[in-house]
Scaffold this active site. Structure first.
Site, PDB file in Angstrom:
ATOM      1  N   CYS A 171      -5.527  -2.964   3.076  1.00  0.00           N
ATOM      2  CA  CYS A 171      -5.226  -2.855   4.506  1.00  0.00           C
ATOM      3  C   CYS A 171      -6.470  -2.952   5.400  1.00  0.00           C
ATOM      4  O   CYS A 171      -7.008  -4.033   5.614  1.00  0.00           O
ATOM      5  CB  CYS A 171      -4.438  -1.566   4.729  1.00  0.00           C
ATOM      6  N   GLU A 215       0.827  -1.205   0.000  1.00  0.00           N
ATOM      7  CA  GLU A 215       0.000   0.000   0.000  1.00  0.00           C
ATOM      8  C   GLU A 215       0.866   1.262   0.000  1.00  0.00           C
ATOM      9  O   GLU A 215       1.921   1.313   0.624  1.00  0.00           O
ATOM     10  CB  GLU A 215      -0.874  -0.019   1.262  1.00  0.00           C
ATOM     11  N   LYS A 262      -9.495   2.477  -1.860  1.00  0.00           N
ATOM     12  CA  LYS A 262      -9.794   1.982  -0.515  1.00  0.00           C
ATOM     13  C   LYS A 262     -11.141   2.502  -0.018  1.00  0.00           C
ATOM     14  O   LYS A 262     -11.374   3.712   0.046  1.00  0.00           O
ATOM     15  CB  LYS A 262      -8.667   2.421   0.419  1.00  0.00           C
TER      16      LYS A 262
END
Length: 271
Positions: free
Chosen positions: A146, A43, A112
């Site tokens: 994540c 990331e 995200k």
């Protein structure tokens, strides 16, 4: 069909896209000699969590990252799950993953969905709106970033559509290493898919990161796991195993989504 996967667990230079590009190009050149089918990056590999300077260092519409990754994918004839970058848009900055196939075509993009308040993401980033589904080698895959792995209902959205490999890119901190390992194994078991998770190593001014990139099979068995230091983690995955596991315990056929929705509505009415 089998795929050879390589996760590049990198230490990322804080707020220095040029230096990070040099490291990534060098590491991809090195691991490409082992002829992987897919290379995965962490990331925010271009900037790290230098969020306060994103107006200065974010990638305008992701063009720099896409050009860079397209060149590398074509040069080394490898698929790239190219971690994520800070993408500057008219509506703000998103934390965006790109997937580039071995022909240099961008075949997937995901921003995200869940922003992590403990690292101030909600102050500097905009959430995405689309799923992370994409296809590589005629295999439906999904990409998440994540904090997303703490939301099993979001991962299930992708698995129900048939995703067989879940790629997770992260900058997961060391103090919550046990959560990282447990959540990834759980996501593999409950969705009966491979989980390929590439975390970063090293530290920045505010955090120490866990490393421990992992490749997990659809039974939840860990095929390969890194330590805390920078490295390239490789493993072979056999996609036939996904169908074998899903046939053995047919959880997708046994789901009752109509009752889940009814139960949620009834709960809201009651309370």
């Amino acid at each position: 069909m089998t795929l050879k996967i390589a996760c590049l667990q990198l230490d990322i230079a804080f707020g220095n896209p040029h230096e990070n590009e040099q490291v990534v190009e060098r590491e991809i050149e090195k691991i490409a000699k082992e002829r992987p089918d897919v290379i995965v990056l962490p990331e925010l590999w271009t900037t790290g969590y230098d969020l306060t300077r994103l107006d200065e260092i974010a990638d305008e519409n992701g063009e720099r990252a896409k050009t860079f990754m397209t060149k590398l994918a074509k040069s080394y004839r490898v698929h790239l799950v190219a971690g994520s970058v800070a993408k500057k848009t008219a509506k703000g900055v998103t934390n965006t993953m790109y997937i580039v196939d071995r022909n240099g075509t961008v075949v997937g993009e995901y921003s995200k969905l869940h922003l992590f308040q403990l690292m101030d993401e909600h102050l500097y980033l905009q959430p995405g709106e689309d799923t992370g589904l994409f296809t590589l080698e005629n295999t439906l895959c999904a990409g998440v970033i994540c904090y997303d792995i703490r939301f099993p209902e979001w991962i299930r959205v992708h698995a129900v559509q048939g995703a067989e490999v879940l790629f997770v890119v992260a900058q997961w901190p060391l103090p919550r290493l046990s959560h990282w390992r447990t959540l990834l194994v759980a996501r593999a078991i409950e969705n009966q898919c491979y989980v390929v998770a590439c975390n970063r190593a090293g530290s920045d001014p505010n955090n120490v990161f866990a490393g421990h990139s992992m490749i997990i099979d659809p039974w939840g068995e860990i095929i390969a796991e890194a330590g805390e230091e920078p490295c390239a983690l490789t493993a072979q995955i056999d996609l036939q195993k996904v169908q074998e596991v899903r046939a053995r315990i047919p959880i997708f056929a046994d789901r009752r989504p109509e009752y889940y929705q009814t139960a949620e509505k009834n709960f809201l009415k009651k309370y």
